[in-house]
Design an enzyme around this catalytic site. Structure first.
Site, PDB file in Angstrom:
ATOM      1  N   SER A  60       0.825  -1.210   0.000  1.00 23.17           N
ATOM      2  CA  SER A  60       0.000   0.000   0.000  1.00 23.17           C
ATOM      3  C   SER A  60       0.859   1.260   0.000  1.00 23.17           C
ATOM      4  CB  SER A  60      -0.906   0.018   1.230  1.00 23.17           C
ATOM      5  OG  SER A  60      -1.600  -1.198   1.345  1.00 23.17           O
TER       6      SER A  60
HETATM    7  N1  SAH Z   1      -0.751  -5.086   4.038  1.00 26.16           N
HETATM    8  C1  SAH Z   1       0.014  -5.349   2.823  1.00 26.16           C
HETATM    9  C2  SAH Z   1      -0.683  -4.920   1.554  1.00 26.16           C
HETATM   10  C3  SAH Z   1      -1.782  -5.786   1.294  1.00 26.16           C
HETATM   11  S1  SAH Z   1      -2.354  -5.982  -0.360  1.00 26.16           S
HETATM   12  C4  SAH Z   1       1.381  -4.724   2.858  1.00 26.16           C
HETATM   13  O1  SAH Z   1       1.687  -3.986   3.800  1.00 26.16           O
HETATM   14  O2  SAH Z   1       2.171  -4.998   1.955  1.00 26.16           O
HETATM   15  C5  SAH Z   1      -3.682  -7.036   0.085  1.00 26.16           C
HETATM   16  C6  SAH Z   1      -3.270  -8.437   0.460  1.00 26.16           C
HETATM   17  O3  SAH Z   1      -4.437  -9.104   0.888  1.00 26.16           O
HETATM   18  C7  SAH Z   1      -2.721  -9.242  -0.714  1.00 26.16           C
HETATM   19  O4  SAH Z   1      -1.469  -9.773  -0.384  1.00 26.16           O
HETATM   20  C8  SAH Z   1      -3.769 -10.340  -0.914  1.00 26.16           C
HETATM   21  O5  SAH Z   1      -3.221 -11.574  -1.346  1.00 26.16           O
HETATM   22  C9  SAH Z   1      -4.357 -10.447   0.475  1.00 26.16           C
HETATM   23  N2  SAH Z   1      -5.688 -11.029   0.524  1.00 26.16           N
HETATM   24  C10 SAH Z   1      -6.732 -10.863  -0.318  1.00 26.16           C
HETATM   25  N3  SAH Z   1      -7.801 -11.564   0.096  1.00 26.16           N
HETATM   26  C11 SAH Z   1      -7.419 -12.201   1.234  1.00 26.16           C
HETATM   27  C12 SAH Z   1      -8.078 -13.091   2.135  1.00 26.16           C
HETATM   28  N4  SAH Z   1      -9.345 -13.477   1.950  1.00 26.16           N
HETATM   29  N5  SAH Z   1      -7.377 -13.555   3.178  1.00 26.16           N
HETATM   30  C13 SAH Z   1      -6.098 -13.195   3.402  1.00 26.16           C
HETATM   31  N6  SAH Z   1      -5.411 -12.362   2.587  1.00 26.16           N
HETATM   32  C14 SAH Z   1      -6.075 -11.868   1.512  1.00 26.16           C
END
Ligand code: SAH
Length: 212
Positions: A60
Site C-alpha cells: 500500500s
Molecule cells: N498489508 C500489505 C498490503 C496488502 S495488499 C502490505 O503492507 O504490503 C492485500 C493483500 O491481501 C494481498 O497480499 C492479498 O493476497 C491479500 N488477501 C486478499 N484476500 C485475502 C483473504 N481473503 N485472506 C487473506 N489475505 C487476503
C-alpha cells in the site's frame, strides 16, 4: 537524493497530509520500506505510491498505511489482527505500535517472503498464518484492533465478531475496481458505530480456496 533525504521528505509529506500521530510517524520512520519491495523498485521505496509485490498484489501507499494505522488508535498493550499480510510492511509498522500482531495472508509465497523479512529485521511480535482472512483467526480472538488491507464488498461480520468490546476495526469497503471507502467501526456495548474516513483503492478481499 540519498535514501535518508527521501525518507525525511516522505515523513514531511505524511504530516502535511494529516498524519499527526507521532507514534505512527516514528514507526514509519523506523521501518525500512525498501526491504519490502522487489529489488527493481527499491529506489522508489520512499515515494508516496503503492508498488507491485508479485501475484498481482501491491504494497500500500505509505500515506494509506499511515492514515489507517493512525485511525486504528493502537496502544502498546494491544493485540492486533491484520488481514492481508502482503509484503509484511503494514504488519511491521503495527508491530512497533502494539504488543502482538496476528496476520493472515492467502498467498503462501507472499507470506513466506514476509516471514523472511520479519526474521531478518528481528521483529518477534508477529504471528502469521496462510488462510482466508475473511474467516479471521477464531483461535486467537478477541482482538483489541482489526485492520483489513484488502477491500470487501460489505462488512465482514465474522471479523466484527472477533473484535473485543471497546475494540476498533478499520477496513476498506466498496465495489471492486470502483470507489472504496475506509470505515472505522467501534464496538461499544455490543453495538457498532461506523465512521466513514477517506476514499481508497485496494485489491479485493478474495474468499474461498487458497491459491498455491
Ligand atoms: N498489508 C500489505 C498490503 C496488502 S495488499 C502490505 O503492507 O504490503 C492485500 C493483500 O491481501 C494481498 O497480499 C492479498 O493476497 C491479500 N488477501 C486478499 N484476500 C485475502 C483473504 N481473503 N485472506 C487473506 N489475505 C487476503
Amino acid at each position: 537524493m540519498s535514501g535518508e533525504a527521501r525518507k525525511i521528505r516522505l515523513i514531511m509529506d505524511l504530516r502535511r497530509s494529516g498524519v499527526t500521530d507521532t507514534r505512527v510517524l516514528s514507526a514509519i520512520e523506523r521501518v525500512p520500506r525498501e526491504l519490502f519491495v522487489p529489488e527493481p523498485f527499491a529506489d522508489q521505496a520512499y515515494e508516496n505510491t503503492a508498488l507491485p509485490i508479485g501475484q498481482g498484489q501491491t504494497i500500500s501507499q505509505p500515506l494509506v498505511v499511515a492514515l489507517m494505522s493512525q485511525a486504528l488508535e493502537v496502544g502498546d498493550r494491544m493485540k492486533v489482527l491484520e488481514i492481508g499480510t502482503g509484503s509484511g510492511y503494514q504488519a511491521v509498522v503495527l508491530a512497533k505500535l502494539c504488543r502482538r500482531v496476528y496476520t493472515v495472508e492467502r498467498y503462501k509465497p507472499l507470506l513466506a517472503e514476509a516471514e523472511r523479512r520479519f526474521r531478518a529485521l528481528h521483529v518477534h511480535n508477529i504471528t502469521s498464518i496462510a488462510g482466508d482472512g475473511a474467516r479471521g483467526w477464531p483461535e486467537q480472538a478477541p482482538f483489541d484492533r482489526i485492520l483489513v488491507t484488502a477491500a470487501a464488498t460489505s462488512l465482514p461480520l465474522t471479523l466484527l465478531d472477533q473484535l473485543a468490546e471497546g475494540g476498533v476495526m478499520v477496513l476498506p469497503v466498496g465495489a471492486q475496481g470502483g470507489e472504496q471507502e475506509v470505515l472505522r467501526i467501534r464496538k461499544k456495548d455490543g453495538q457498532q458505530q461506523t465512521e466513514r474516513l477517506f476514499p481508497v483503492r485496494f485489491v479485493p478481499l478474495v474468499s474461498g480456496e487458497l491459491p498455491e
